[in-house]
Motif scaffolding. Structure first.
Motif, PDB file in Angstrom:
ATOM      1  N   TYR A  73      36.869  47.087  47.868  1.00  6.72           N
ATOM      2  CA  TYR A  73      38.197  47.423  47.340  1.00  6.72           C
ATOM      3  C   TYR A  73      39.234  47.513  48.460  1.00  6.72           C
ATOM      4  O   TYR A  73      39.933  48.512  48.607  1.00  6.72           O
ATOM      5  CB  TYR A  73      38.148  48.708  46.510  1.00  6.72           C
ATOM      6  N   GLY A  74      39.288  46.438  49.226  1.00  7.77           N
ATOM      7  CA  GLY A  74      40.326  46.361  50.248  1.00  7.77           C
ATOM      8  C   GLY A  74      40.278  47.500  51.236  1.00  7.77           C
ATOM      9  O   GLY A  74      41.304  48.108  51.528  1.00  7.77           O
TER      10      GLY A  74
ATOM     11  N   LYS B 363      40.928  43.925  46.424  1.00  7.44           N
ATOM     12  CA  LYS B 363      41.614  44.353  47.637  1.00  7.44           C
ATOM     13  C   LYS B 363      42.975  44.963  47.301  1.00  7.44           C
ATOM     14  O   LYS B 363      43.348  46.014  47.805  1.00  7.44           O
ATOM     15  CB  LYS B 363      41.782  43.136  48.543  1.00  7.44           C
ATOM     16  N   ILE B 365      43.876  46.318  44.510  1.00  8.27           N
ATOM     17  CA  ILE B 365      43.691  47.611  43.823  1.00  8.27           C
ATOM     18  C   ILE B 365      43.463  48.715  44.862  1.00  8.27           C
ATOM     19  O   ILE B 365      44.045  49.795  44.780  1.00  8.27           O
ATOM     20  CB  ILE B 365      42.511  47.539  42.810  1.00  8.27           C
ATOM     21  N   GLY B 366      42.625  48.418  45.852  1.00  9.06           N
ATOM     22  CA  GLY B 366      42.365  49.384  46.925  1.00  9.06           C
ATOM     23  C   GLY B 366      43.636  49.753  47.668  1.00  9.06           C
ATOM     24  O   GLY B 366      43.893  50.925  47.949  1.00  9.06           O
ATOM     25  N   PHE B 367      44.447  48.756  47.957  1.00 13.00           N
ATOM     26  CA  PHE B 367      45.713  49.017  48.662  1.00 13.00           C
ATOM     27  C   PHE B 367      46.616  49.904  47.816  1.00 13.00           C
ATOM     28  O   PHE B 367      47.295  50.780  48.331  1.00 13.00           O
ATOM     29  CB  PHE B 367      46.449  47.703  48.960  1.00 13.00           C
ATOM     30  N   LEU B 369      45.712  52.112  45.531  1.00  9.78           N
ATOM     31  CA  LEU B 369      45.201  53.490  45.527  1.00  9.78           C
ATOM     32  C   LEU B 369      45.592  54.199  46.825  1.00  9.78           C
ATOM     33  O   LEU B 369      45.970  55.361  46.836  1.00  9.78           O
ATOM     34  CB  LEU B 369      43.674  53.510  45.414  1.00  9.78           C
ATOM     35  N   ARG B 370      45.494  53.471  47.921  1.00 14.00           N
ATOM     36  CA  ARG B 370      45.832  54.040  49.213  1.00 14.00           C
ATOM     37  C   ARG B 370      47.316  54.412  49.242  1.00 14.00           C
ATOM     38  O   ARG B 370      47.691  55.470  49.735  1.00 14.00           O
ATOM     39  CB  ARG B 370      45.501  53.000  50.277  1.00 14.00           C
ATOM     40  N   ASN B 373      48.492  57.769  47.967  1.00 16.06           N
ATOM     41  CA  ASN B 373      48.398  58.975  48.809  1.00 16.06           C
ATOM     42  C   ASN B 373      49.767  59.388  49.307  1.00 16.06           C
ATOM     43  O   ASN B 373      49.938  60.487  49.797  1.00 16.06           O
ATOM     44  CB  ASN B 373      47.537  58.709  50.055  1.00 16.06           C
TER      45      ASN B 373
END
Lengths: 426, 431
Positions: A73-74, B363, B365-367, B369-370, B373
């Protein structure tokens, strides 16, 4: 309740710092390697982490390595270099999503720990040297990185101030190394330095997020084990100064960049350190400060006029962008305002305002994972154990007399001015 | 007050539109120390041609006036607002973009007082000839600072290449010449037109109790009277779909050349979900072609054409949009050619696997979520999205709907050589 609780454990050759908090949607891991900085090691240390991050045994190309991170997930992975006093600090950072917020339940933190261990302990080598092509590519990029400071004139003028001011001290070294030393680094020499750094650097691993401390510690223990060591220490970096140096450099630019360096003679954690923080805040740290009011608001000389501290080196740096013709006026104001600080010429309101914003700034910094780690890491660098709560209390207790006492220690060292082609001649 | 629950993200958003037209959003974030609030008007550097509410003809205002107005709102008859925020332990700031002007504070104490200060200072303009003149010197130094910054020059350079007439090509701060024409009356005219609560959005994120916050805001707003305002009429010139200039090179006092490759958006007139999907899909496409895990990235890096300053992004607003790709490079002409070839080859062959798409979506999606923050990201991006009728929290679900066919369609429409352009900064020859 404490602002933050940090659980520090002695591990095999390193310290593990766990900070458990539910406020993030990611978990952050920061691996830190610290050693005294010197002309011989700085270029090797600037190159090493970039070679390590580009490939490993298991992921022998950047595309493979980065594809793996995308699949997690990146997961974000990058390196960062810093000077903390006379130390060089390498940081390797991974931020990975917390699977709690995903529809997928892959254990991402565990995978991130394993990945970091792979990068650090299983590099792409033939047992004797790093992969030759990787080293050559990274040497090229490093040279570009060293040169790039010239292109950002605000960074450049700050760099030049430090270079002139700390001429004979290790602190003058560029954190990215010396350009003249890059070409001669061989894959063998770099590998040798890698082994030395892994065996001798002071090592710290920070993990912050919504974590199970015991489980995390046991995963880490399984992946990372190094020989024990006594980390090398540097001196305090204090020097005696003589006359004030005034340096002007001419370049083809539109705006003059004025950078002024003071020696505070006060280091992180010393009794005068917290008064110094408040002093810096009243003087130039904020948009209510004396420099902002007098250089910008009252005299319209600049857009920015601020001061900041280098806590582990004992410096205070003032920076401002001005028209070259206003050089003398700006320097005079900046000096006058320092005199005002020394004479205690500031109001109770300025004192109260500054305390309030310093506390606010510290608490805000603690809202970011990286910020929290950087604040806690001050203690590792200085060999102190000051909690954030103590920091807050000591700022609060600071009196006018404390500030005058700290101000008495501050000495002007160097005035550096990067000026446009025609100016400077007055 | 309405609530919207985003279960997977574990976030709950509170929303209310006040009688005066102001949209208020509150996102509680427990565990955080800080509260961050933005008070934003849908008014930026591109809004330089419009009809003031009490007039019946269009006026044109000097370049840089929205940004100038942002600076001047901080000054009041009894001093500047920064002082008051610091007394209340807050740090305040503001920024002007192409389409928005945002005023903000963050604080870990006295949140409600700070919120009132924010609302009051933005809603109480105080401009005099004297303070306007004084600001010209300060902003001139801000403009000079950017003049010396090669990355800033590069960014505006590529936009100027892409656009012939649209005011997005104008530097947000204006020029020393253009700001010299600004008067207090012009500032009041812009203020009256664009700072009506109906054109503004308040976003508060932090460890707050929504009910208490909304009560305070309502009470504050009820004390002020605003006339009903008709919809703001803005005028924009017509713009061709091709890039205005194909290439420009500027010499500056730098060591390392820089190159940005630009692609002008085709038909940038979507809103809502349609716009969100387009923006996300183009970014996914660029990521597949040029992201760090792509073969192209590895090849360009190994050839020494790019370094860690290399980046790319697509952004769109109503009426304009562009992708920019590039960074520092030792060989700007070659990098430009290689990027062009990569894009045109992709448009021609369209070889993308489902596996690659899936990885890139993960990727992104992860960015995202980050990014959640960061209270700053949430407030600023939520506002940008809302002004375009999109919802920030739709990003994850919409990313999940992107199919290979969407990527193919983007290739056909977007990757067209007529809309490509390049801008370079090269070292000045020593003389």
């Amino acid at each position: 309740m404490a602002v933050i609780s940090e659980n520090v454990r002695d591990m095999k050759g390193y310290k593990l710092h766990l900070i458990n908090t539910g406020k993030y949607k990611t978990n952050t891991l920061v691996w830190k390697m610290k050693a005294p900085i010197n002309a011989e090691n700085v270029t090797l240390r600037a190159l090493l982490p970039y070679v390590l991050q580009s490939s490993s045994k298991k992921y022998p190309s950047t595309a493979l390595l980065r594809s793996y991170l995308d699949d997690l997930y990146g997961a974000v992975f990058y390196v960062d270099l810093a000077k903390k006093g006379e130390y060089h600090v390498i940081s390797m950072i991974i931020e990975v999503a917390n699977e709690k917020f995903l529809t997928d339940s892959t254990p991402l933190l565990k995978k991130a720990v394993e990945f970091l261990a792979e990068i650090l302990t299983n590099p792409n080598t033939d047992g004797n040297a790093f992969n030759r092509e990787t080293v050559e590519q990274e040497k090229r990029t490093l040279k570009q990185r060293i040169q790039s400071v010239f292109d950002d004139k605000m960074k450049y003028s700050n760099f030049r101030l430090i270079e002139e001011m700390c001429k004979d001290e290790p602190y003058a070294l560029n954190v990215h190394g010396r350009i003249e030393d890059v070409d001669s680094i061989t894959p063998e020499a770099l590998y040798e330095y890698y082994q030395q750094a892994i065996n001798e650097d002071e090592l710290d691993l920070y993990i912050i997020g919504d974590i199970d401390e015991e489980e995390t510690a046991s995963i880490v223990d399984e992946e990372f084990h190094f020989q024990s060591r006594t980390p090398k220490k540097t001196g305090t970096g204090r020097v005696k100064i003589g006359e004030v140096q005034e340096i002007q450099e001419v370049q083809d630019i539109r705006q003059g960049k004025l950078n002024i360096g003071f020696r505070t003679n006060i280091l992180y954690g010393e009794p005068d350190y917290f008064p110094l923080q408040v002093l810096n805040g009243i003087y130039g740290g904020f948009s209510h400060s004396k420099l902002f009011i007098n250089v910008r608001e009252k005299n319209s000389l600049a857009y920015y006029a601020a001061s900041r501290l280098e806590s582990h080196k004992g410096l205070m740096i003032v920076m401002s962008g001005i028209d070259s013709k206003n050089y003398q006026q700006a320097v005079d104001i900046i000096k006058e305002q320092m005199e005002a600080m020394k004479k205690g010429d500031f109001s109770d309101e300025e004192l109260a305002q500054t305390k309030a914003v310093i506390k606010n700034q510290l608490l805000e910094t603690m809202d970011t994972a990286r910020g929290t780690i950087e604040i806690l890491y001050h203690n590792v660098v200085a060999g102190k154990n000051i909690s954030v709560d103590e920091w807050l209390t000591r700022v609060d207790e600071t009196t006018k007399e404390d500030i005058e006492k700290a101000a008495a220690k501050i000495q002007l060292d160097t005035i550096y001015f990067l000026t446009g082609a025609e100016a400077g001649k007055q | 007050m309405k609530t919207i629950n985003f279960e997977q993200l574990q976030e709950e958003l509170y929303y209310e539109k006040l009688p005066n037209g102001l949209s208020v959003y509150i996102l509680p974030k427990n565990g955080f120390n800080k509260t961050y609030a933005t008070f934003t008007t849908k008014y930026g550097s591109i809004d330089n041609h419009f009809m003031p509410p009490d007039k019946d003809e269009f006026i044109k205002v000097p370049d840089g006036i929205a940004h100038f107005l942002e600076h001047k709102l901080f000054e009041k008859e009894d001093g500047d607002v920064f002082q008051q925020f610091s007394r209340q332990g807050a740090s305040a700031n503001a920024f002007t973009s192409f389409t928005r002007t945002a005023y903000l504070f963050s604080s870990t104490s006295n949140v409600e007082e700070n919120l009132e200060t924010l609302l009051d200072f933005v809603q109480t303009p105080y401009f005099t000839e004297q303070t306007v003149e004084k600001e010209k010197g300060i902003i001139a130094q801000e403009i000079r600072m950017y003049d010396d910054n090669p990355d800033w020059r590069l960014y505006y350079g590529i936009i100027e290449n892409l656009y012939e007439n649209h005011p997005v090509k104008i530097d947000i701060a204006g020029t020393v010449e253009s700001i010299s024409q600004i008067t207090k009356d012009m500032l009041y005219e812009c203020y009256k037109t664009f700072y009506h609560p109906g054109n503004m959005l308040l976003f508060i994120v932090g460890p707050v109790e929504p009910e208490k916050i909304i009560a305070r805001v309502k009470n504050n707003q009820a004390k002020k009277s605003f006339q009903q305002q008709p919809e703001i009429i803005r005028k924009f010139p017509t713009e061709k779909s091709e890039a205005h200039e194909k290439k420009k090179v500027t010499a500056m006092n730098v060591n390392t050349p820089k190159c940005l490759f630009g692609i002008k958006a085709l038909d940038p007139y979507q809103k809502g979900q349609e716009m969100l999907k387009k923006e996300l899909s183009i970014n996914v496409l660029l990521d597949m072609l040029l992201g760090k895990s792509s073969q192209n990235y590895e090849t360009l890096y190994n050839e020494g054409l790019i370094d860690d300053t290399f980046s790319f992004d697509y952004t769109q607003e109503y009426g304009f949009g562009f992708a920019i790709i590039g960074g520092d490079t030792k060989a700007p002409d070659l990098l430009e050619k290689r990027i062009r070839d990569i894009l045109l080859t992709a448009a021609e062959n369209k070889i993308f696997s489902d596996r690659e798409l899936e990885r890139t979506v993960k990727k992104r999606i992860g960015f995202f979520l980050r990014a959640l923050n960061s209270p700053e990201f949430i407030a600023n991006q939520f506002t940008r999205y809302a002004f375009n009728d999109m919802n920030l929290f739709d990003v994850v679900p919409v990313l999940g709907t992107i199919k290979i066919e969407d990527i193919h369609q983007i290739c056909d429409e977007f990757l067209n050589e007529d809309r490509f352009s390049a801008f370079q900064i090269v070292p000045k020859q020593a003389n």
